[in-house]
Design a protein around this motif. Structure first.
Motif, PDB file in Angstrom:
ATOM      1  N   GLY A   1      -5.551  18.857  -5.815  1.00 35.42           N
ATOM      2  CA  GLY A   1      -5.481  20.248  -5.715  1.00 35.42           C
ATOM      3  C   GLY A   1      -6.733  20.670  -4.191  1.00 35.42           C
ATOM      4  N   GLN A   2      -6.112  19.732  -3.333  1.00 35.37           N
ATOM      5  CA  GLN A   2      -6.242  19.390  -1.773  1.00 35.37           C
ATOM      6  C   GLN A   2      -5.241  20.384  -0.988  1.00 35.37           C
ATOM      7  OE1 GLN A   2      -9.416  18.710  -1.326  1.00 35.37           O
ATOM      8  NE2 GLN A   2      -9.982  18.749  -3.612  1.00 35.37           N
ATOM      9  N   GLY A   3      -5.910  20.454   0.029  1.00 34.20           N
ATOM     10  CA  GLY A   3      -4.344  20.528   1.354  1.00 34.20           C
ATOM     11  C   GLY A   3      -4.037  19.455   1.982  1.00 34.20           C
ATOM     12  N   LEU A   4      -3.231  19.504   2.783  1.00 30.76           N
ATOM     13  CA  LEU A   4      -1.955  18.236   3.723  1.00 30.76           C
ATOM     14  C   LEU A   4      -2.960  18.191   4.767  1.00 30.76           C
ATOM     15  CD1 LEU A   4       0.888  20.904   3.439  1.00 30.76           C
ATOM     16  CD2 LEU A   4       0.224  18.391   1.810  1.00 30.76           C
ATOM     17  N   GLN A   5      -3.277  17.174   4.305  1.00 30.54           N
ATOM     18  CA  GLN A   5      -3.814  16.393   5.731  1.00 30.54           C
ATOM     19  C   GLN A   5      -2.497  15.265   6.589  1.00 30.54           C
ATOM     20  OE1 GLN A   5      -6.566  12.696   4.645  1.00 30.54           O
ATOM     21  NE2 GLN A   5      -7.638  12.883   6.408  1.00 30.54           N
ATOM     22  N   LEU A   6      -2.365  15.620   7.672  1.00 28.60           N
ATOM     23  CA  LEU A   6      -1.516  15.012   8.555  1.00 28.60           C
ATOM     24  C   LEU A   6      -1.754  13.630   8.918  1.00 28.60           C
ATOM     25  CD1 LEU A   6       0.610  15.266  10.713  1.00 28.60           C
ATOM     26  CD2 LEU A   6      -0.804  14.768  12.758  1.00 28.60           C
ATOM     27  N   LEU A   7      -0.881  12.519   8.623  1.00 25.79           N
ATOM     28  CA  LEU A   7      -1.062  10.868   8.597  1.00 25.79           C
ATOM     29  C   LEU A   7      -0.542  10.313   9.725  1.00 25.79           C
ATOM     30  CD1 LEU A   7       0.346   9.535   4.955  1.00 25.79           C
ATOM     31  CD2 LEU A   7      -2.148   9.514   5.854  1.00 25.79           C
ATOM     32  N   LEU A   8       0.690  11.115   9.737  1.00 19.93           N
ATOM     33  CA  LEU A   8       0.773  10.420  11.858  1.00 19.93           C
ATOM     34  C   LEU A   8       2.049  11.538  11.913  1.00 19.93           C
ATOM     35  CD1 LEU A   8       4.078   8.745  10.281  1.00 19.93           C
ATOM     36  CD2 LEU A   8       1.952   6.740  10.247  1.00 19.93           C
ATOM     37  N   LYS A   9       2.312  11.192  13.212  1.00 18.89           N
ATOM     38  CA  LYS A   9       3.606  12.294  13.301  1.00 18.89           C
ATOM     39  C   LYS A   9       5.020  11.745  14.703  1.00 18.89           C
ATOM     40  CE  LYS A   9       1.205  14.058  17.356  1.00 18.89           C
ATOM     41  NZ  LYS A   9      -0.297  15.295  17.195  1.00 18.89           N
ATOM     42  N   TYR A  10       6.239  11.884  14.691  1.00 19.55           N
ATOM     43  CA  TYR A  10       7.207  11.569  15.996  1.00 19.55           C
ATOM     44  C   TYR A  10       7.851  12.445  16.551  1.00 19.55           C
ATOM     45  CZ  TYR A  10      10.567   9.324  18.082  1.00 19.55           C
ATOM     46  OH  TYR A  10      12.040   8.982  18.941  1.00 19.55           O
TER      47      TYR A  10
ATOM     48  N   LEU B   1       8.357   3.371  16.617  1.00 16.34           N
ATOM     49  CA  LEU B   1       7.329   2.765  15.709  1.00 16.34           C
ATOM     50  C   LEU B   1       5.494   3.615  15.277  1.00 16.34           C
ATOM     51  CD1 LEU B   1       6.296   1.054  13.557  1.00 16.34           C
ATOM     52  CD2 LEU B   1       5.973  -0.627  14.496  1.00 16.34           C
ATOM     53  N   VAL B   2       5.152   4.448  14.716  1.00 21.45           N
ATOM     54  CA  VAL B   2       3.644   5.297  15.273  1.00 21.45           C
ATOM     55  C   VAL B   2       3.121   4.800  14.000  1.00 21.45           C
ATOM     56  CG1 VAL B   2       5.603   7.295  16.151  1.00 21.45           C
ATOM     57  CG2 VAL B   2       5.133   6.965  14.222  1.00 21.45           C
ATOM     58  N   GLN B   3       1.555   4.469  14.672  1.00 20.44           N
ATOM     59  CA  GLN B   3       0.330   4.437  14.210  1.00 20.44           C
ATOM     60  C   GLN B   3      -0.081   5.651  13.274  1.00 20.44           C
ATOM     61  OE1 GLN B   3      -0.494   1.236  13.258  1.00 20.44           O
ATOM     62  NE2 GLN B   3       1.628   0.628  14.160  1.00 20.44           N
ATOM     63  N   GLY B   4      -0.790   6.126  12.194  1.00 18.69           N
ATOM     64  CA  GLY B   4      -1.395   6.686  12.112  1.00 18.69           C
ATOM     65  C   GLY B   4      -3.264   6.567  11.145  1.00 18.69           C
ATOM     66  N   ILE B   5      -3.503   7.533  10.372  1.00 25.02           N
ATOM     67  CA  ILE B   5      -4.953   7.473   9.572  1.00 25.02           C
ATOM     68  C   ILE B   5      -4.737   6.316   8.493  1.00 25.02           C
ATOM     69  CG2 ILE B   5      -5.566   9.157  10.985  1.00 25.02           C
ATOM     70  CD1 ILE B   5      -5.132  10.338   8.093  1.00 25.02           C
ATOM     71  N   LYS B   6      -5.489   6.043   8.394  1.00 29.49           N
ATOM     72  CA  LYS B   6      -5.937   5.249   7.236  1.00 29.49           C
ATOM     73  C   LYS B   6      -5.264   4.252   6.930  1.00 29.49           C
ATOM     74  CE  LYS B   6      -6.743   9.340   4.712  1.00 29.49           C
ATOM     75  NZ  LYS B   6      -7.003  10.594   3.405  1.00 29.49           N
ATOM     76  N   GLY B   7      -4.617   3.498   8.260  1.00 29.77           N
ATOM     77  CA  GLY B   7      -3.251   2.198   8.116  1.00 29.77           C
ATOM     78  C   GLY B   7      -2.418   2.314   7.831  1.00 29.77           C
ATOM     79  N   PHE B   8      -1.850   3.077   7.732  1.00 31.06           N
ATOM     80  CA  PHE B   8      -0.526   3.974   7.855  1.00 31.06           C
ATOM     81  C   PHE B   8       0.256   3.413   8.919  1.00 31.06           C
ATOM     82  CE2 PHE B   8       0.054   4.889   3.645  1.00 31.06           C
ATOM     83  CZ  PHE B   8      -1.620   5.137   2.944  1.00 31.06           C
ATOM     84  N   GLU B   9       1.628   3.017   8.708  1.00 36.10           N
ATOM     85  CA  GLU B   9       2.519   3.448  10.044  1.00 36.10           C
ATOM     86  C   GLU B   9       3.799   4.051   9.610  1.00 36.10           C
ATOM     87  OE1 GLU B   9       2.417  -0.449  11.765  1.00 36.10           O
ATOM     88  OE2 GLU B   9       4.191  -1.576  10.136  1.00 36.10           O
ATOM     89  N   ALA B  10       4.667   4.063  10.570  1.00 37.11           N
ATOM     90  CA  ALA B  10       6.014   4.408   9.655  1.00 37.11           C
ATOM     91  C   ALA B  10       7.188   4.526  11.150  1.00 37.11           C
ATOM     92  CB  ALA B  10       6.098   5.975   9.784  1.00 37.11           C
ATOM     93  N   GLU B  11       7.671   4.648  10.859  1.00 36.32           N
ATOM     94  CA  GLU B  11       9.149   3.563  11.472  1.00 36.32           C
ATOM     95  C   GLU B  11      10.265   4.595  11.320  1.00 36.32           C
ATOM     96  OE1 GLU B  11      10.983   0.089  11.150  1.00 36.32           O
ATOM     97  OE2 GLU B  11      11.973  -0.298  13.019  1.00 36.32           O
ATOM     98  N   PHE B  12      10.503   5.679  12.870  1.00 37.52           N
ATOM     99  CA  PHE B  12      11.959   6.492  12.800  1.00 37.52           C
ATOM    100  C   PHE B  12      12.974   5.283  13.232  1.00 37.52           C
ATOM    101  CE2 PHE B  12      14.587  10.232  14.451  1.00 37.52           C
ATOM    102  CZ  PHE B  12      14.695   9.544  15.494  1.00 37.52           C
ATOM    103  N   LYS B  13      14.167   5.455  12.586  1.00 33.48           N
ATOM    104  CA  LYS B  13      15.888   5.038  12.986  1.00 33.48           C
ATOM    105  C   LYS B  13      16.423   5.675  13.125  1.00 33.48           C
ATOM    106  CE  LYS B  13      15.044   0.650  10.499  1.00 33.48           C
ATOM    107  NZ  LYS B  13      14.479  -0.665   9.575  1.00 33.48           N
ATOM    108  N   ARG B  14      16.703   6.650  14.159  1.00 34.40           N
ATOM    109  CA  ARG B  14      17.801   7.215  14.246  1.00 34.40           C
ATOM    110  C   ARG B  14      19.418   6.771  13.373  1.00 34.40           C
ATOM    111  NH1 ARG B  14      18.569  11.125  18.286  1.00 34.40           N
ATOM    112  NH2 ARG B  14      16.168   9.991  19.314  1.00 34.40           N
ATOM    113  N   SER B  15      18.996   6.142  13.258  1.00 33.72           N
ATOM    114  CA  SER B  15      20.913   4.912  13.209  1.00 33.72           C
ATOM    115  C   SER B  15      21.047   5.756  11.271  1.00 33.72           C
ATOM    116  CB  SER B  15      20.941   4.051  13.048  1.00 33.72           C
ATOM    117  OG  SER B  15      20.183   3.634  12.554  1.00 33.72           O
ATOM    118  N   GLN B  16      19.815   5.728  11.130  1.00 34.40           N
ATOM    119  CA  GLN B  16      19.993   5.714   9.460  1.00 34.40           C
ATOM    120  C   GLN B  16      18.873   6.916   9.003  1.00 34.40           C
ATOM    121  OE1 GLN B  16      17.273   2.614   7.151  1.00 34.40           O
ATOM    122  NE2 GLN B  16      18.393   0.475   9.431  1.00 34.40           N
TER     123      GLN B  16
END
Lengths: 114, 111
Positions: A41-50, A56-71
């Motif tokens: 029932g809520q809106g969209l909250q940004l966690l992280l961006k690249y 390797l990017v760090q976001g809020i709430k302890g989340f991280e994401a890794e950009f892998k161009r080859s994949q």
């Protein structure tokens, strides 16, 4: 045309366990990649961006994401999940300029068991 | 922290009626967007708006839809003659600091 695939519709993990949500994108040039979270029932909250730079990017709430161009992937990770992380997670891709439209994946619903 | 706001939070309307969904983007942002999310489905882009004109629109955004920035703060989405399939959550967003900031959404139910 840009597109995003989130292969997992629903994931259940135990509290304290690690988490990885998968995201694959299709875009002809360098993509701008985002993860958003949506509680019921809520809106969209940004966690992280690249945009560029460190894949390797760090976001809020302890989340991280890794950009892998080859994949063509931008997977979201968290080392230890909390019950409050239960929500729907959307990966999105933008391109053709930093202010261009976002194309979202179908989302992954995360359930956390205690 | 500045936020995107939307009104109303919920709207129920009869098929064929006109609805106007309102948004107040973050004040120094220049790019604005509308997206929609049909229940249980993904978020879909409708339209983007910059410098008082539409910069891009999707195939969903047909002649029944229009957008307007009537003053310096509001950004509206009008649906002229609603259909059952217009029932969805509508999100407004604005662009700043390399990010699209989303409002809380308006849930539209067409009966």
């Amino acid at each position: 045309a840009q597109s995003v695939t989130q292969p997992d519709i629903h994931i259940t993990v135990s509290e304290g366990a690690s988490l990885e949500l998968r995201c694959n994108y299709s875009y002809g040039a360098t993509p701008y990649l985002f993860w958003y979270v949506q509680s019921p029932g809520q809106g969209l909250q940004l966690l992280l961006k690249y945009f560029s730079g460190d894949t390797l990017v760090q976001g809020i709430k302890g989340f991280e994401a890794e950009f892998k161009r080859s994949q063509s992937s931008f997977n979201l990770r968290k080392p230890s999940v909390h019950w409050s992380d239960a929500a729907e997670y959307f990966c999105a891709v933008g391109g053709g300029g930093t202010a261009s439209k976002l194309t979202f994946g179908t989302g992954t619903r995360l359930q956390v068991t205690l | 922290e500045p936020e995107v706001t939307q009104t109303p939070s919920h709207q129920v309307t009869q098929m064929g009626q006109e609805v106007i969904l309102r948004c107040v983007p973050i004040s120094n942002h220049l790019y604005f967007y509308w997206y929609r999310q049909i229940l249980g489905q993904k978020v879909e882009f409708l339209v983007s708006f910059y410098n008082n004109e539409i910069s891009e629109k999707s195939e969903i955004f047909d002649d029944q839809f229009s957008v307007e920035r009537p003053d310096g703060s509001n950004f509206t989405l009008k649906i002229r003659s609603t259909k059952l399939e217009d029932s969805a959550m509508y999100f407004c967003a604005s662009w700043g600091k390399e990010t699209q900031y989303f409002g809380p959404g308006t849930r539209l139910l067409v009966l």
